[in-house]
Structure formats: structure tokens, C-alpha cells
Design a protein around this motif. Sequence first.
Motif, PDB file in Angstrom:
ATOM      1  N   ARG A  40       0.858  -1.262   0.153  1.00 53.14           N
ATOM      2  CA  ARG A  40       0.060   0.150  -0.325  1.00 53.14           C
ATOM      3  C   ARG A  40       1.076   0.990   0.364  1.00 53.14           C
ATOM      4  NH1 ARG A  40      -5.341  -1.184   3.582  1.00 53.14           N
ATOM      5  NH2 ARG A  40      -5.655   0.879   2.577  1.00 53.14           N
ATOM      6  N   LYS A  41       2.061   1.249   0.166  1.00 51.47           N
ATOM      7  CA  LYS A  41       2.772   2.358   0.483  1.00 51.47           C
ATOM      8  C   LYS A  41       3.428   2.523  -0.874  1.00 51.47           C
ATOM      9  CE  LYS A  41       4.352   1.279   5.045  1.00 51.47           C
ATOM     10  NZ  LYS A  41       4.376  -0.449   5.157  1.00 51.47           N
ATOM     11  N   THR A  42       3.535   1.392  -1.825  1.00 54.77           N
ATOM     12  CA  THR A  42       3.924   1.633  -3.206  1.00 54.77           C
ATOM     13  C   THR A  42       2.799   2.880  -4.169  1.00 54.77           C
ATOM     14  OG1 THR A  42       3.339   0.156  -4.557  1.00 54.77           O
ATOM     15  CG2 THR A  42       5.692  -0.106  -3.686  1.00 54.77           C
ATOM     16  N   PRO A  43       2.883   3.850  -5.300  1.00 55.72           N
ATOM     17  CA  PRO A  43       2.405   4.811  -5.314  1.00 55.72           C
ATOM     18  C   PRO A  43       1.160   4.542  -6.338  1.00 55.72           C
ATOM     19  CG  PRO A  43       4.377   5.962  -5.861  1.00 55.72           C
ATOM     20  CD  PRO A  43       4.418   3.890  -4.990  1.00 55.72           C
ATOM     21  N   LEU A  44       1.480   2.626  -6.674  1.00 58.92           N
ATOM     22  CA  LEU A  44       1.016   2.026  -8.065  1.00 58.92           C
ATOM     23  C   LEU A  44       0.759   0.602  -7.103  1.00 58.92           C
ATOM     24  CD1 LEU A  44      -1.038   1.310 -10.447  1.00 58.92           C
ATOM     25  CD2 LEU A  44       1.876   0.673 -11.625  1.00 58.92           C
ATOM     26  N   HIS A  45      -0.287  -0.026  -6.541  1.00 56.55           N
ATOM     27  CA  HIS A  45      -0.261  -1.450  -6.455  1.00 56.55           C
ATOM     28  C   HIS A  45      -1.266  -2.033  -6.787  1.00 56.55           C
ATOM     29  CE1 HIS A  45      -1.725   1.514  -2.826  1.00 56.55           C
ATOM     30  NE2 HIS A  45      -2.437   0.400  -2.416  1.00 56.55           N
ATOM     31  N   PHE A  46      -1.657  -2.914  -6.552  1.00 57.50           N
ATOM     32  CA  PHE A  46      -2.560  -3.970  -6.620  1.00 57.50           C
ATOM     33  C   PHE A  46      -3.939  -4.229  -5.644  1.00 57.50           C
ATOM     34  CE2 PHE A  46       0.733  -6.027  -9.396  1.00 57.50           C
ATOM     35  CZ  PHE A  46      -0.063  -6.371 -10.768  1.00 57.50           C
ATOM     36  N   THR A  47      -4.983  -4.047  -5.982  1.00 55.12           N
ATOM     37  CA  THR A  47      -5.753  -4.723  -5.226  1.00 55.12           C
ATOM     38  C   THR A  47      -7.113  -6.088  -5.936  1.00 55.12           C
ATOM     39  OG1 THR A  47      -7.903  -3.195  -6.006  1.00 55.12           O
ATOM     40  CG2 THR A  47      -6.086  -2.698  -3.791  1.00 55.12           C
ATOM     41  N   ALA A  48      -7.750  -6.399  -4.825  1.00 58.89           N
ATOM     42  CA  ALA A  48      -8.470  -7.635  -6.081  1.00 58.89           C
ATOM     43  C   ALA A  48      -9.844  -6.775  -5.713  1.00 58.89           C
ATOM     44  CB  ALA A  48      -8.269  -8.685  -5.636  1.00 58.89           C
ATOM     45  N   SER A  49     -10.760  -7.452  -6.111  1.00 62.54           N
ATOM     46  CA  SER A  49     -12.305  -6.684  -6.282  1.00 62.54           C
ATOM     47  C   SER A  49     -13.021  -7.718  -7.052  1.00 62.54           C
ATOM     48  CB  SER A  49     -12.765  -5.047  -6.252  1.00 62.54           C
ATOM     49  OG  SER A  49     -11.901  -5.275  -7.793  1.00 62.54           O
ATOM     50  N   ALA A  50     -14.725  -7.589  -6.080  1.00 62.60           N
ATOM     51  CA  ALA A  50     -15.966  -8.393  -7.130  1.00 62.60           C
ATOM     52  C   ALA A  50     -16.880  -7.798  -7.430  1.00 62.60           C
ATOM     53  CB  ALA A  50     -15.915  -9.040  -6.677  1.00 62.60           C
ATOM     54  N   LEU A  51     -17.259  -7.546  -7.957  1.00 62.27           N
ATOM     55  CA  LEU A  51     -18.698  -7.210  -8.849  1.00 62.27           C
ATOM     56  C   LEU A  51     -19.756  -8.571  -8.273  1.00 62.27           C
ATOM     57  CD1 LEU A  51     -20.659  -5.211  -9.947  1.00 62.27           C
ATOM     58  CD2 LEU A  51     -20.968  -6.144 -11.606  1.00 62.27           C
ATOM     59  N   ILE A  52     -20.011  -8.548  -7.095  1.00 63.62           N
ATOM     60  CA  ILE A  52     -20.835 -10.019  -6.633  1.00 63.62           C
ATOM     61  C   ILE A  52     -22.506  -9.597  -8.027  1.00 63.62           C
ATOM     62  CG2 ILE A  52     -22.703 -11.046  -4.584  1.00 63.62           C
ATOM     63  CD1 ILE A  52     -20.201  -9.459  -2.806  1.00 63.62           C
ATOM     64  N   VAL A  53     -22.997 -11.106  -8.103  1.00 61.93           N
ATOM     65  CA  VAL A  53     -23.940 -11.557  -9.038  1.00 61.93           C
ATOM     66  C   VAL A  53     -25.045 -12.460  -8.208  1.00 61.93           C
ATOM     67  CG1 VAL A  53     -22.814  -9.893 -10.820  1.00 61.93           C
ATOM     68  CG2 VAL A  53     -22.344 -12.732 -10.929  1.00 61.93           C
ATOM     69  N   HIS A  54     -25.993 -12.456  -8.612  1.00 62.52           N
ATOM     70  CA  HIS A  54     -26.955 -13.039  -8.524  1.00 62.52           C
ATOM     71  C   HIS A  54     -27.883 -13.301  -9.882  1.00 62.52           C
ATOM     72  CE1 HIS A  54     -31.485 -14.853  -7.235  1.00 62.52           C
ATOM     73  NE2 HIS A  54     -30.510 -15.245  -6.393  1.00 62.52           N
ATOM     74  N   PRO A  55     -27.299 -15.063 -10.509  1.00 61.98           N
ATOM     75  CA  PRO A  55     -27.173 -14.931 -11.954  1.00 61.98           C
ATOM     76  C   PRO A  55     -28.921 -15.535 -12.069  1.00 61.98           C
ATOM     77  CG  PRO A  55     -25.612 -15.957 -11.382  1.00 61.98           C
ATOM     78  CD  PRO A  55     -26.241 -15.138 -10.281  1.00 61.98           C
ATOM     79  N   PRO A 125      -1.585   9.522   0.887  1.00 64.26           N
ATOM     80  CA  PRO A 125      -1.255  10.560  -0.020  1.00 64.26           C
ATOM     81  C   PRO A 125      -1.944  10.021  -1.393  1.00 64.26           C
ATOM     82  CG  PRO A 125       0.765   8.866  -0.322  1.00 64.26           C
ATOM     83  CD  PRO A 125       0.124   9.406   1.176  1.00 64.26           C
ATOM     84  N   ALA A 126      -2.196  10.701  -2.676  1.00 64.95           N
ATOM     85  CA  ALA A 126      -2.516  10.051  -3.853  1.00 64.95           C
ATOM     86  C   ALA A 126      -2.155   8.823  -4.512  1.00 64.95           C
ATOM     87  CB  ALA A 126      -2.752  11.346  -4.665  1.00 64.95           C
ATOM     88  N   HIS A 127      -2.783   7.967  -5.057  1.00 69.11           N
ATOM     89  CA  HIS A 127      -1.995   7.183  -5.683  1.00 69.11           C
ATOM     90  C   HIS A 127      -2.931   6.337  -6.123  1.00 69.11           C
ATOM     91  CE1 HIS A 127      -4.163   5.332  -1.934  1.00 69.11           C
ATOM     92  NE2 HIS A 127      -4.510   4.558  -2.919  1.00 69.11           N
ATOM     93  N   GLU A 128      -2.662   5.659  -7.102  1.00 68.48           N
ATOM     94  CA  GLU A 128      -3.202   4.082  -7.910  1.00 68.48           C
ATOM     95  C   GLU A 128      -3.879   3.090  -7.722  1.00 68.48           C
ATOM     96  OE1 GLU A 128      -2.685   6.469 -11.846  1.00 68.48           O
ATOM     97  OE2 GLU A 128      -0.694   5.672 -11.348  1.00 68.48           O
ATOM     98  N   HIS A 129      -4.611   1.744  -7.824  1.00 69.25           N
ATOM     99  CA  HIS A 129      -5.285   0.816  -7.760  1.00 69.25           C
ATOM    100  C   HIS A 129      -4.885   0.608  -8.831  1.00 69.25           C
ATOM    101  CE1 HIS A 129      -6.881   2.257  -4.306  1.00 69.25           C
ATOM    102  NE2 HIS A 129      -5.852   1.714  -3.662  1.00 69.25           N
ATOM    103  N   ALA A 130      -4.187  -1.159  -8.862  1.00 67.31           N
ATOM    104  CA  ALA A 130      -3.994  -1.716 -10.478  1.00 67.31           C
ATOM    105  C   ALA A 130      -5.512  -2.639 -10.014  1.00 67.31           C
ATOM    106  CB  ALA A 130      -2.436  -2.054 -10.692  1.00 67.31           C
ATOM    107  N   ASP A 131      -6.250  -2.734 -10.137  1.00 64.55           N
ATOM    108  CA  ASP A 131      -7.927  -3.368  -9.437  1.00 64.55           C
ATOM    109  C   ASP A 131      -7.885  -4.658 -10.324  1.00 64.55           C
ATOM    110  OD1 ASP A 131      -9.492  -3.518  -7.483  1.00 64.55           O
ATOM    111  OD2 ASP A 131     -11.096  -3.022  -8.794  1.00 64.55           O
TER     112      ASP A 131
END
Length: 185
Positions: A40-55, A125-131
Motif C-alpha cells: 500500500r505504500k507504493t504509488p501503484l499497487h494491486f488490489t483485488a475486487s469483485a462485482l457480486i452477481v445473482h444470476p 497521499p494520492a496513489h493508484e490501484h491496479a484493480d
Amino acid sequence: MTESLGLAELLDRYQPQGPAEAADHARVLGLVGAADPWDRKTPLHFTASALIVHPTTQRVLLRWHARQQAWLHVGGHGDPGETLPLEIALRESREETSLRDLVPWPTASLVHLAVVPVPASPEEPAHEHADLRFLLATRSPDLALPENPESPLVWLSSAEARQRTTEENFRETLDRAGRLLAAAG
């Protein structure tokens, strides 16, 4: 058992859709060899996320994010020692919705990669997520509960969710989910 791929293999298998996502993909490939690409301390780092669906009802679950002042999907940062993107997305999704029956849908593949700017806050500070975005399905949408009162949840159709959000990169995720839900319906 669902196969959880490591970061390098997940990104190697992923086929970006369009020039903007291809540029983001090429950019984040350089993070894979970093000591901790989730730091989290790097200006660009990975995050993982999901869109939850009900098919069954072809609905998606949105969560209010107070910091971004936007309706978005669930997810976030890896905890120390976590390295598998799908497992991070599953943990975050369970924490933020209380849904325990979440499974990758329609497969465990990455559905969207987006580099997202995050504004500065008093804590960072401002940063970026590689989501890294996945789709997760539930059979019990009525059991979804917000993790706190400031983060309500709402079930909507993909089209309604698209109108509710202000984030163009998330609209692309919704469009991809909507096409998959329509094809499965």
C-alpha cells in the motif's frame, strides 16, 4: 475446488479488451516482479475486487464507498502475506457483504483490469490501484448485510447500476457482467 492463480499467471492468461485496458495491462506487468506488488505504500499497487452477481435475477450488488463518494463493487487490499488475487477478492467480498456462499462466476477468470486513481486522504497521499476484478455469485442475495452503516448495499440490474455509478471504469465492468448475465439467462 476453484483454481486460484498467482499474480503472474493470472495476468499472463488475461486478454485485455481495447487499447486503454491493454495499456493498463502492459503497465502493471512491471509490478509483478516487485518485492511486494500489493504494498500500500507504493504509488501503484494491486488490489483485488469483485462485482457480486445473482444470476437467477440478473442483479448486481453495489456498495457505497464514502471515501470515493460513489457506488462501486466490493474489494480492496491484500492483507500481509496474501498473494492470490481471487482469494483476496473473496475475503474482501465476504467481509463487506457477510455473504458466505460466494463462488467465482461464471469462471474464476479475471473479468476486468483497471488502473484507478485514488485521491489523497489525511492518512495517505494520492496513489493508484491496479484493480483486478472478478465476478462472484451468490444464491442468497437477501443475506447481504453491509459491514457498517456508512457502507450500504443495494441490488440493481446492470443497467440500473450503470446509471447509479459515476465511475466510467466501473461502468465497463458492469457492461461485461451484464453481457455474461444475459448470456447465462
